[in-house]
Motif scaffolding. Structure first.
Motif, PDB file in Angstrom:
ATOM      1  N   GLU A 179      19.856  70.192-105.526  1.00  0.00           N
ATOM      2  CA  GLU A 179      18.785  70.708-106.382  1.00  0.00           C
ATOM      3  C   GLU A 179      17.458  70.722-105.642  1.00  0.00           C
ATOM      4  OE1 GLU A 179      18.560  68.680-110.042  1.00  0.00           O
ATOM      5  OE2 GLU A 179      20.576  69.228-110.705  1.00  0.00           O
ATOM      6  N   LYS A 180      17.180  69.680-104.863  1.00  0.00           N
ATOM      7  CA  LYS A 180      15.944  69.632-104.075  1.00  0.00           C
ATOM      8  C   LYS A 180      15.940  70.757-103.043  1.00  0.00           C
ATOM      9  CE  LYS A 180      12.130  68.102-102.257  1.00  0.00           C
ATOM     10  NZ  LYS A 180      10.840  68.364-102.914  1.00  0.00           N
ATOM     11  N   ALA A 181      17.081  70.979-102.410  1.00  0.00           N
ATOM     12  CA  ALA A 181      17.167  72.063-101.425  1.00  0.00           C
ATOM     13  C   ALA A 181      16.933  73.412-102.100  1.00  0.00           C
ATOM     14  CB  ALA A 181      18.534  72.039-100.744  1.00  0.00           C
ATOM     15  N   LEU A 182      17.437  73.570-103.304  1.00  0.00           N
ATOM     16  CA  LEU A 182      17.275  74.827-104.035  1.00  0.00           C
ATOM     17  C   LEU A 182      15.820  75.043-104.418  1.00  0.00           C
ATOM     18  CD1 LEU A 182      18.591  77.278-105.319  1.00  0.00           C
ATOM     19  CD2 LEU A 182      19.000  75.917-107.382  1.00  0.00           C
ATOM     20  N   ASP A 184      13.270  73.922-102.866  1.00  0.00           N
ATOM     21  CA  ASP A 184      12.496  74.181-101.656  1.00  0.00           C
ATOM     22  C   ASP A 184      12.654  75.607-101.148  1.00  0.00           C
ATOM     23  OD1 ASP A 184      11.528  71.670-101.696  1.00  0.00           O
ATOM     24  OD2 ASP A 184      12.828  70.866-100.138  1.00  0.00           O
ATOM     25  N   GLY A 185      13.707  76.294-101.591  1.00  0.00           N
ATOM     26  CA  GLY A 185      13.844  77.684-101.163  1.00  0.00           C
ATOM     27  C   GLY A 185      15.277  78.157-101.181  1.00  0.00           C
ATOM     28  N   ASP A 186      15.479  79.374-101.710  1.00  0.00           N
ATOM     29  CA  ASP A 186      16.833  79.913-101.775  1.00  0.00           C
ATOM     30  C   ASP A 186      17.429  80.108-100.383  1.00  0.00           C
ATOM     31  OD1 ASP A 186      16.708  79.970-104.488  1.00  0.00           O
ATOM     32  OD2 ASP A 186      16.055  82.059-104.620  1.00  0.00           O
ATOM     33  N   ARG A 187      16.587  80.430 -99.408  1.00  0.00           N
ATOM     34  CA  ARG A 187      17.105  80.715 -98.079  1.00  0.00           C
ATOM     35  C   ARG A 187      17.814  79.494 -97.502  1.00  0.00           C
ATOM     36  NH1 ARG A 187      15.284  80.427 -92.799  1.00  0.00           N
ATOM     37  NH2 ARG A 187      13.260  79.576 -93.397  1.00  0.00           N
ATOM     38  N   ARG A 188      17.206  78.316 -97.700  1.00  0.00           N
ATOM     39  CA  ARG A 188      17.803  77.104 -97.153  1.00  0.00           C
ATOM     40  C   ARG A 188      19.114  76.776 -97.852  1.00  0.00           C
ATOM     41  NH1 ARG A 188      14.336  72.066 -97.892  1.00  0.00           N
ATOM     42  NH2 ARG A 188      13.106  73.034 -96.254  1.00  0.00           N
ATOM     43  N   ILE A 189      19.113  76.777 -99.186  1.00  0.00           N
ATOM     44  CA  ILE A 189      20.334  76.402 -99.895  1.00  0.00           C
ATOM     45  C   ILE A 189      21.455  77.388 -99.604  1.00  0.00           C
ATOM     46  CG2 ILE A 189      19.750  77.623-102.032  1.00  0.00           C
ATOM     47  CD1 ILE A 189      21.529  74.235-101.798  1.00  0.00           C
ATOM     48  N   ASN A 190      21.104  78.665 -99.473  1.00  0.00           N
ATOM     49  CA  ASN A 190      22.135  79.649 -99.140  1.00  0.00           C
ATOM     50  C   ASN A 190      22.661  79.436 -97.732  1.00  0.00           C
ATOM     51  OD1 ASN A 190      21.929  80.865-101.635  1.00  0.00           O
ATOM     52  ND2 ASN A 190      20.391  82.358-100.972  1.00  0.00           N
ATOM     53  N   LYS A 191      21.768  79.080 -96.801  1.00  0.00           N
ATOM     54  CA  LYS A 191      22.182  78.825 -95.424  1.00  0.00           C
ATOM     55  C   LYS A 191      23.108  77.617 -95.355  1.00  0.00           C
ATOM     56  CE  LYS A 191      20.302  77.602 -90.866  1.00  0.00           C
ATOM     57  NZ  LYS A 191      19.071  77.341 -90.089  1.00  0.00           N
TER      58      LYS A 191
END
Length: 248
Positions: A179-182, A184-191
């Motif tokens: 959830e924290k990664a999400l 912080d940004g969709d790009r990171r969580i998707n990566k």
């Protein structure tokens, strides 16, 4: 009267084992608190919980909740981000983690990691003015005083009772905060999700080819090399230095 200041490094780099079935790392080293009467965890943390158990040592678990998975945090563990230093100041045993305050980026993204302490002790311990120490029920204190010849002998007896003679040992557990990664940004969580899903597919390939022909792809786990982890997540920088240069 203060004791002479002493400092030593808990060398967790050379003395941990990885469990590939979960994200817990066992630190086989322990600290001798030198019969001080209080422990101070003098590093950034989100607080501590204390529980009693039947064993004769103190177990300290560092639960690290972060916005990157344990395959990345394992590389930081190897490089010393979670190394612990200790010193004795009078009756206080101080524990610090100097590398925990260093900024870390992974592939240009900031690492956000929070440490919570979960402590298991023989007998009753508690937190008092940021110091972790033994607590005695009032009836126990009263009994010691009544059985002592005078005030000085009672004070000496209570002081001896308050000394921590148990050793500390440590574990560290990594928790990936999706959830924290999400946030912080969709790009990171998707990566990250893409990498983890790719590793699952790699494992399937290895299972299919587990006979005489091994799978060509290499999945990531806690024992993966820094080169392999950075090839998927990007360069890991701690304190302004590439991770492979940090301890040079």
């Amino acid at each position: 009267m203060n004791r002479a200041f002493c400092l030593f490094v808990l060398l967790i780099i050379a003395n941990y084992t990885f469990s590939q079935s979960d994200s817990s790392k066992v630190l086989v080293d322990s600290m001798d608190v030198e019969e001080t009467s209080a422990i101070k965890f003098d590093f950034r943390n989100k607080g501590l919980e204390s529980f009693s158990w039947e064993k004769d040592f103190i177990r300290v678990e560092l639960e690290v909740v972060a916005n990157f998975p344990d395959v990345v945090l394992s590389q930081l563990l190897k490089a010393g981000r979670y190394n612990l230093l200790s010193s004795v100041d009078g009756e206080v045993f101080n524990i610090i983690a100097p590398n925990l305050d260093k900024a870390v980026t992974i592939g240009g993204e900031d690492l956000v990691d929070h440490v919570r302490l979960i402590i298991r002790t023989p007998g009753v311990f508690g937190l008092n003015d940021s110091l972790f120490q033994k607590h005695f029920p009032s009836e126990v204190v009263r009994q010691v005083v009544n059985n002592s010849q005078n005030k000085d002998s009672a004070s000496l007896a209570l002081n001896e009772m308050s000394k921590i003679k148990e050793q500390l040992n440590f574990t560290i557990r990594f928790v990936y905060d999706k959830e924290k990664a999400l946030i912080d940004g969709d790009r990171r969580i998707n990566k990250v999700s893409s990498i983890l899903n790719e590793d699952k597919e790699d494992n399937k390939d290895e299972e299919i080819n587990s006979g005489f022909i091994m799978g060509d792809k290499k999945s990531l786990d806690s024992n993966s090399s820094l080169k392999d982890v950075e090839s998927k997540f990007g360069d890991i920088i701690m304190g302004g230095m590439p991770l492979d240069d940090f301890n040079d």
